[in-house]
Design a protein around this motif. Sequence first.
Motif, PDB file in Angstrom:
ATOM      1  N   ASN A   1      38.060  41.781  38.279  1.00  9.08           N
ATOM      2  CA  ASN A   1      39.365  41.193  38.034  1.00  9.08           C
ATOM      3  C   ASN A   1      39.369  39.818  38.703  1.00  9.08           C
ATOM      4  O   ASN A   1      39.253  39.715  39.909  1.00  9.08           O
ATOM      5  CB  ASN A   1      40.416  42.125  38.647  1.00  9.08           C
ATOM      6  CG  ASN A   1      41.809  41.608  38.462  1.00  9.08           C
ATOM      7  OD1 ASN A   1      42.041  40.420  38.319  1.00  9.08           O
ATOM      8  ND2 ASN A   1      42.760  42.526  38.484  1.00  9.08           N
TER       9      ASN A   1
ATOM     10  N   THR B   1      41.547  37.675  39.367  1.00  4.69           N
ATOM     11  CA  THR B   1      42.567  37.290  40.337  1.00  4.69           C
ATOM     12  C   THR B   1      42.474  38.136  41.609  1.00  4.69           C
ATOM     13  O   THR B   1      43.005  37.760  42.640  1.00  4.69           O
ATOM     14  CB  THR B   1      43.984  37.446  39.751  1.00  4.69           C
ATOM     15  OG1 THR B   1      44.152  38.790  39.313  1.00  4.69           O
ATOM     16  CG2 THR B   1      44.226  36.502  38.607  1.00  4.69           C
ATOM     17  N   GLN B   2      41.802  39.269  41.500  1.00  4.28           N
ATOM     18  CA  GLN B   2      41.676  40.144  42.654  1.00  4.28           C
ATOM     19  C   GLN B   2      40.359  39.815  43.342  1.00  4.28           C
ATOM     20  O   GLN B   2      39.315  39.785  42.702  1.00  4.28           O
ATOM     21  CB  GLN B   2      41.672  41.591  42.170  1.00  4.28           C
ATOM     22  CG  GLN B   2      42.102  42.574  43.221  1.00  4.28           C
ATOM     23  CD  GLN B   2      42.272  43.955  42.623  1.00  4.28           C
ATOM     24  OE1 GLN B   2      42.293  44.110  41.404  1.00  4.28           O
ATOM     25  NE2 GLN B   2      42.372  44.942  43.470  1.00  4.28           N
TER      26      GLN B   2
HETATM   27  C1  LIG Z   1      44.131  41.830  38.607  1.00  2.00           C
HETATM   28  O1  LIG Z   1      44.587  42.288  39.889  1.00  2.00           O
HETATM   29  C2  LIG Z   1      45.892  41.842  40.225  1.00  2.00           C
HETATM   30  C3  LIG Z   1      46.174  42.285  41.645  1.00  2.00           C
HETATM   31  O2  LIG Z   1      45.856  43.617  41.866  1.00  2.00           O
HETATM   32  C4  LIG Z   1      46.875  42.416  39.199  1.00  2.00           C
HETATM   33  O3  LIG Z   1      48.180  41.983  39.515  1.00  2.00           O
HETATM   34  C5  LIG Z   1      46.489  41.938  37.800  1.00  2.00           C
HETATM   35  O4  LIG Z   1      47.324  42.524  36.851  1.00  2.00           O
HETATM   36  C6  LIG Z   1      45.041  42.324  37.499  1.00  2.00           C
HETATM   37  N1  LIG Z   1      44.632  41.730  36.232  1.00  2.00           N
HETATM   38  C7  LIG Z   1      43.954  42.408  35.292  1.00  2.00           C
HETATM   39  C8  LIG Z   1      43.594  41.638  34.085  1.00  2.00           C
HETATM   40  O5  LIG Z   1      43.652  43.564  35.433  1.00  2.00           O
END
Ligand SMILES: *[C@@H]1O[C@H](CO)[C@@H](O)[C@H](O)[C@H]1NC(C)=O
Length: 174
Positions: A48, A50-51
């Motif tokens: 992920n 953003t994570q």
């Molecule tokens: C990625 O992780 C963030 C934080 O946990 C979350 O808010 C977001 O929806 C995730 N994105 C995907 C594409 O899974």
Amino acid sequence: MAFANGQVFLLLAVLFSSMFAIGLANYDFNWGPTTWNKTNCPYSHPPNATQTSNRFIVGGSENWHYGFNYMDWARNNGPFFVNDTLVFKYDPPNVNGTGFPHSVYLFSNYRSFIKCDLRRAKRIADPSQGAGEGFEFVLKKMQTYYFGCGEHKGIHCKTGNMKFAVMPLKHWRF
Ligand SMILES: *[C@@H]1O[C@H](CO)[C@@H](O)[C@H](O)[C@H]1NC(C)=O
Ligand SMILES: *[C@@H]1O[C@H](CO)[C@@H](O)[C@H](O)[C@H]1NC(C)=O
Ligand SMILES: *[C@@H]1O[C@H](CO)[C@@H](O)[C@H](O)[C@H]1NC(C)=O
Ligand SMILES: *[C@@H]1O[C@H](CO)[C@@H](O)[C@H](O)[C@H]1NC(C)=O
Ligand SMILES: [Cu+2]
């Protein structure tokens, strides 16, 4: 009779070109698309973007105990990434001395990992540290980490399957 240098070179060239041909032939059998992206990534859980890190309970709901296959667990739950956290959860020894204490060791190399040889292994968690929220270990480097239980002189590792290896990757960014 020894080969002249030219002959050796020719032989190597033939070997290399046949290897190359095999390599190309394998490409024809390539099932998937030639470019990987976030949606067709072959891994079970694409990183992920953003994570920055994930937290894994080792063994999932099984936690850290004798007899569960942690090699399979690691295979099925990977890949792991640098800065991911592994959490080892296990019951502390009972006050009356019953139960089966566990611990977490890091083996220094593949050979001692395979043999469950604890002599040069480093204990990173003692039998009491798996209680409650568990013992947390951050995969800080891009290296292979060899984990194992050190209890009963390596018997838990050897016959109880309490061992696994992970090689965290760098996060991919898309
Ligand atoms: C990625 O992780 C963030 C934080 O946990 C979350 O808010 C977001 O929806 C995730 N994105 C995907 C594409 O899974
Ligand atoms: C990813 O690759 C697949 C197959 O090559 C393609 O169908 C899909 O549109 C691609 N997705 C993105 C987001 O590029
Ligand atoms: C891991 O975390 C540390 C500390 O938060 C950070 O400095 C480092 O850049 C991170 N490494 C990767 C590969 O994300
Ligand atoms: C040992 O202690 C545990 C609690 O820590 C208890 O549940 C168990 O019954 C005790 N066993 C014996 C044999 O006393
Ligand atoms: Cu154990």
